[in-house]
Structure formats: C-alpha cells, structure tokens
Design an enzyme around this catalytic site. Structure first.
Site, short mmCIF file in Angstrom:
data_model
loop_
_atom_site.label_atom_id
_atom_site.label_comp_id
_atom_site.label_asym_id
_atom_site.label_seq_id
_atom_site.Cartn_x
_atom_site.Cartn_y
_atom_site.Cartn_z
CG PHE A 149 -1.89 1.50 0.79
CD1 PHE A 149 -1.76 1.32 2.17
CD2 PHE A 149 -3.02 1.01 0.16
CE1 PHE A 149 -2.76 0.67 2.90
CE2 PHE A 149 -4.02 0.36 0.89
CZ PHE A 149 -3.88 0.20 2.26
CG ASP A 234 -1.36 -1.33 -6.59
OD1 ASP A 234 -2.46 -1.01 -7.08
OD2 ASP A 234 -1.21 -1.57 -5.37
CE LYS A 263 -8.36 2.87 -3.85
NZ LYS A 263 -9.13 3.05 -2.61
C1 LIG Z 1 -2.63 1.47 -4.78
C2 LIG Z 1 -3.55 0.64 -3.93
N1 LIG Z 1 -3.39 -0.69 -3.92
C3 LIG Z 1 -4.19 -1.48 -3.19
C4 LIG Z 1 -5.20 -0.96 -2.41
C5 LIG Z 1 -6.06 -1.86 -1.60
O1 LIG Z 1 -7.34 -1.93 -2.16
P1 LIG Z 1 -8.57 -2.49 -1.30
O2 LIG Z 1 -8.80 -1.51 -0.20
O3 LIG Z 1 -9.70 -2.55 -2.30
O4 LIG Z 1 -8.19 -3.82 -0.81
C6 LIG Z 1 -5.39 0.43 -2.40
C7 LIG Z 1 -6.43 1.02 -1.56
O5 LIG Z 1 -6.45 2.19 -1.27
C8 LIG Z 1 -4.55 1.25 -3.18
O6 LIG Z 1 -4.68 2.58 -3.20
#
Ligand SMILES: Cc1ncc(COP(=O)(O)O)c(C=O)c1O
Length: 402
Positions: A149, A234, A263
């Site tokens: 994700f 990520d 986050k």
């Molecule tokens: C690993 C990862 N990357 C990217 C995101 C996307 O982040 P945002 O919701 O702040 O755009 C998330 C959100 O849960 C995530 O867990």
C-alpha cells in the site's frame, strides 16, 4: 439532536456532510489523552490503533501542543521561497536518525536531503517523480510488491499492489509493475532496463502486517546496486520508532537510496517527508516539484517537538520492548492462532474467526483496534503505552475472544 441524527450524534450517511468514502462512523470522538480517547457521552476507550500509527506519542502530548501554540504565535506560514528554522532542523535530524547504526554514514554533515509533503501519498509521489528524473527518459518503471500500500493518488494507487483497488480508476498512470512479495527471484525477473526504482515497505502494513525477510531486503539492495536501480523504502507506517528501530529497514541492515515517511512525524499534524541520498536528490532541479504547505513552520515545529520526545524517551528501544510484551501476551490467549509484526506494529491472527466481529466486540469492551485482514486484528498503539495498559489490552482481547 436534529431529526437527521442518531443516538450517537452521527447523521445517517445520506445526510452526512462528508463524502461516502469511509462508510458510517462508529463513534464520534471528542477528546484524547495519552493512550485514551473519549466519545461524546464521556465513555473512554483504550486506543490501540493511534489513528492508524499516527499518534505515536499518544493523544494531546503537551510537548507537541506547546510547540504548536508557540509556533502559531511566532510564524505560522511562509512559502517555500523562504527557509525556516524548524524545517531545516527537522530535515537535519531525520538525516541523522536515518544514519543510526549505519557504518558508512558520515559522523557530521548530511548524507541526504529532504522534501517535505503533507501526507504519506505525497511523500511517495515525490519519490516516484524523483525516480523518473533520476532514471531519465526510457527508464521510468517502478517495481513494487503485490499486497503493498503506497497511497491513494493516481500514481501511488498504481504503485499499490492491490489490483482490485485499481479497476474503477482505470486508466492509471503507466510505469508500474508488481511482483510477488518477499520473493527475490520474482523481483530479479522483473528488472529490465526500463526499471528506475524498486519501492517496498519493510512491513506491509495495510496488506496485513507482513514483515519482509531481512535476507530479502538485503538481496534487493544487492540487485539494485548491480543494476544502478534505486531502492526506495516506504516507511510511512513503519518509520519513526514504530518497529523497534528509528526506521524498520535498519532492522534488516540495509541502506536505501530513498526513504518516505509521514504518519508519526507530526503526531497528528499533517506532514510527510521524502528523504533521498544527496546524489539522487540532485536529479531534481528547481521547478521540478513543489508544494504550498509542505514543510511550513507550523507542521515542522510539531515534527521537531515529536522527534525531540522520541529521542529523549528512546522510543525505538521502548517500542521493541513493549511490542514483545504485547505479542507474548496475545500469543498466549486461547483463540489466537499466531502473532506477527515488528515492534509495536502487530497483527493478531484469529484462526479463522471473523476479525470485524472481534474488533466490534473490543469496541464494546472499550478498546480500539482494526480488522486489517478478514481474520487478523492490527495493533499499533502509542509507543508510550504503559505496561499496565498493554496488560489491559490483553485482558480485553481475551474477553472479546470468549
Ligand atoms: C505504507 C504506506 N504508504 C503510504 C500511505 C499513504 O499515506 P497517506 O494516507 O498519509 O496519504 C500509507 C497509509 O496508510 C501507508 O501505510
């Protein structure tokens, strides 16, 4: 209460002022402190999810609240045409923390550079654009894993290895390829000369809390080195002390070229960051990428306060210890088939029981978790959670399972 509101104060969906992207809210929360939140009726809940791994210092942390109030009175916003002290300091601190335990890191001076965004998806969007700029024309493909994700913008949605989420938004931007998770041979087979970067999470969070093998991450690093491909990690969910290290890739002993995070960086104040090795960041020229709000002083003042508390409390060590306690307690319960995770990012596998029903029962009992897969619950509590609160969480889980 208007005629449109139910007993919890939530209007039925068709009268809800918000778009129907989330389904009906289960509760309206009005206050939070530490690991606890309160609803409109004064009922309190043990928050074992932290706004999805965001409030790592717990709710309403005084250091963050004070930093926000002070900064709001001093300089709330200027454009990125100007520098500000909090932004520069946070970028320097992130660079230093990324070097923790990495032998090749210079003792002083910066190893990389930071672009601040407002969210995790935007941090990844920056990484994706940087990969294209670094790779050059004809070398623009980003390989990511099934089950991953990476966000909900059109590009990060395509990087997300969940084809079911793509369908209704086709056509998506091209240049993305997905391979089996944790499978080095599959990754190697996908690396042709069009590939600019590999983008992976150290633990697939939304995909079910599935940690990578250290050997897999080390193998990816080797393959990327051999072929001049960027290894982008990520850490939006896993980063900033959540997984028993400043960044989860440090547990696997690899040095990525690009790291994204978001986050926990603002403990609830929207901010994300994309860090890249200086030689990689140099692929960007002025005008290639920009944001109005990213890196503005209010958000970076919050991040500066967050990082100071995380360092003072040695939260990487604390999350490792607390994670062991929570995992051991949960694993010993009848009805728990397995536990997995890193630090305080944990999935509890319920052996075929429906996780949504167990999460709903936990909410009735006064604890917030989420059903990360149909059969597993996710725990991502505050990294400052006390041992008593962990033991209470285990007791409540035991009750919910009987
Ligand atoms: C690993 C990862 N990357 C990217 C995101 C996307 O982040 P945002 O919701 O702040 O755009 C998330 C959100 O849960 C995530 O867990």
């Amino acid at each position: 209460m208007t005629s449109h509101q139910d007993a919890m104060g939530a209007p039925p969906l068709e009268h809800c002022p918000l778009m129907p992207t989330y389904g009906p809210p289960t509760l309206q929360l009005v206050r939070g402190e530490g690991s606890w939140v309160w609803d409109r009726d004064g009922t309190k809940y043990l928050d074992l999810l932290s706004g999805l791994a965001v409030t790592s210092l717990g709710h309403s942390h005084p250091a963050v609240a004070d930093a926000l109030a002070d900064q709001a009175r001093t300089l709330l916003h200027v454009s990125n045409l100007f520098g500000t002290e909090p932004g520069w300091q946070v970028a320097q601190t992130l660079d230093r923390l990324l070097g923790t335990g990495q032998p090749g890191w210079p003792a002083t001076g910066m190893r990389g550079q930071v672009f601040f965004s407002n969210s995790g998806a935007e941090a990844n969007e920056c990484a994706l654009k940087l990969a294209r700029r670094f790779g050059g024309r004809g070398r623009h493909v980003v390989v990511s894993a099934f089950g991953s994700f990476h966000g909900r913008t059109l590009a990060t949605l395509h990087a997300t290895g969940q084809p079911a989420k793509h369908e209704v938004f086709q056509p998506l931007p091209e240049g993305f390829r997905h391979v089996a998770w944790n499978d080095l041979d599959a990754l190697e087979a996908s690396l042709d000369p069009s590939v600019a970067a590999v983008l992976l999470e150290p633990v697939q969070g939304e995909g079910g809390v599935n940690p990578a093998d250290a050997a897999y991450f080390q193998g990816v690093r080797r393959l990327c080195d051999e072929r001049g491909i960027l290894f982008m990690v990520d850490e939006v969910q896993t980063g900033l002390a959540r997984c028993g290290a400043w960044f989860a890739h440090q547990v696997f002993d690899v040095e990525p070229d690009v790291v994204t995070m978001a986050k926990a960086l603002g403990n609830g104040v929207p901010i994300g960051a994309c860090w890249a090795r200086t030689e990689v960041a140099a692929a960007f020229e002025p005008g290639d990428h920009a944001t109005t709000f990213g890196g503005q002083p209010l958000a970076t003042a919050a991040a500066r306060a967050v990082l100071a508390v995380m360092e003072a409390e040695d939260l990487p060590a604390r999350s490792a210890r607390a994670g062991e306690r929570l995992m051991a307690g949960a694993a010993a319960l009848e009805g728990v088939a397995a536990v997995r995770g890193l630090g305080l990012l944990i999935a509890v596998e319920l052996g075929g029981r429906e996780s949504k029903a167990v999460a709903a029962r936990l909410l009735e009992l006064g604890a917030i978790v989420n059903a990360v897969t149909p059969t597993a619950l996710r725990f991502a509590p505050s990294l400052l959670i006390s041992d008593d609160e962990i033991d209470l969480a285990i007791d409540l889980l035991a009750k919910a399972l009987t």
